[in-house]
Design an enzyme around this catalytic site. Sequence first.
Site, PDB file in Angstrom:
ATOM      1  N   ARG A  77       0.953  -1.286  -0.023  1.00 14.00           N
ATOM      2  CA  ARG A  77       0.023   0.078  -0.023  1.00 14.00           C
ATOM      3  C   ARG A  77       0.730   1.364   0.126  1.00 14.00           C
ATOM      4  O   ARG A  77       1.535   1.443   0.887  1.00 14.00           O
ATOM      5  CB  ARG A  77      -0.967   0.004   1.139  1.00 14.00           C
ATOM      6  CG  ARG A  77      -2.059   1.274   1.237  1.00 14.00           C
ATOM      7  CD  ARG A  77      -3.061   1.058   2.046  1.00 14.00           C
ATOM      8  NE  ARG A  77      -2.721   1.091   3.679  1.00 14.00           N
ATOM      9  CZ  ARG A  77      -3.710   1.276   4.481  1.00 14.00           C
ATOM     10  NH1 ARG A  77      -5.061   1.319   3.964  1.00 14.00           N
ATOM     11  NH2 ARG A  77      -3.576   1.148   5.738  1.00 14.00           N
ATOM     12  N   ASP A  91       8.824  -0.256  -9.273  1.00 13.00           N
ATOM     13  CA  ASP A  91      10.281  -0.578  -9.946  1.00 13.00           C
ATOM     14  C   ASP A  91      10.954  -1.310  -8.769  1.00 13.00           C
ATOM     15  O   ASP A  91      11.815  -1.960  -9.146  1.00 13.00           O
ATOM     16  CB  ASP A  91      10.911   0.732 -10.155  1.00 13.00           C
ATOM     17  CG  ASP A  91      10.833   1.367 -11.527  1.00 13.00           C
ATOM     18  OD1 ASP A  91      10.085   0.596 -12.375  1.00 13.00           O
ATOM     19  OD2 ASP A  91      11.271   2.520 -11.597  1.00 13.00           O
ATOM     20  N   ASP A 182     -11.893   4.331   8.130  1.00 15.22           N
ATOM     21  CA  ASP A 182     -12.015   5.905   7.561  1.00 15.22           C
ATOM     22  C   ASP A 182     -13.402   6.232   6.986  1.00 15.22           C
ATOM     23  O   ASP A 182     -13.722   7.306   7.257  1.00 15.22           O
ATOM     24  CB  ASP A 182     -10.754   5.942   6.463  1.00 15.22           C
ATOM     25  CG  ASP A 182      -9.496   6.100   7.116  1.00 15.22           C
ATOM     26  OD1 ASP A 182      -9.320   7.237   8.011  1.00 15.22           O
ATOM     27  OD2 ASP A 182      -8.555   5.353   6.911  1.00 15.22           O
TER      28      ASP A 182
END
Length: 260
Positions: A77, A91, A182
Amino acid sequence: MQIRVNLPQTFSEHVRDTSGVATGLWVCSGSPAAAEILSLSGAEWLLIDGEHSPIGLESISSLLRAVAAGPATPVVRVPVLDTALIKQYLDLGAQNIMVPMVHTGEDAANAVAAMHYPPKGVRGVGSALARSSRWNRVPGYLDQASETVSLTVQIESEQAVHNCEAIAATEGVDAVFIGPSDLAASMGLLGQQSHPDVLKNVYHCIEVVKQAGKLVGVNAFNLEQAQEYVDAGVDFIAIGADVQILASQSQVLAGTFEKE
């Protein structure tokens, strides 16, 4: 001799191949040892959390190598929807990205663009220097890169609930992960993630995402509530974290021989 490397299947592929719900655990401590232990726990997937933890870019590679010891699929995340940051995480070899606080279909489309090379997206090309291609040891990496990654976006606000149909319908979004904590806060119900109004929104999003043919998951450390989400048909679920398990179980052990 040229070494050829085949990358593991993506998170979305793993979940679809899982019989029943795919159970996940969070890696929040930043400890490679803890990550390796969780990778061998039997969990189907692990969330390496770069949002609510001290885990930064320098730690991601070490944690990905640690969890490679076990069969659990790692999902990383990012702390925020940011094209440059997602490029760096990819990457580093994070095949499976979770993006928090996706509130609109436009947000979801921007997250998708960050995951892919042109013309499908806007990901910068640096694979020859990166772990993502195993330093050019994955044959034809650039041509097949889109097939080696998966994107999970988070619905965790009242605004996102209103836009959940557009978010779920966004091409390139593989899965949606609902964050009740949230969501509750955005509804003025801070700390009340099991409030009936919050649950109503969670179940609504589960139904909408499933109708869109996308994978849907939810966070639920309360196991009774988790079972209700499983009964509602979620495809994957997160039910604990390394720091939470250590905090709760160490307290239980420490109190084993307490005198009254």
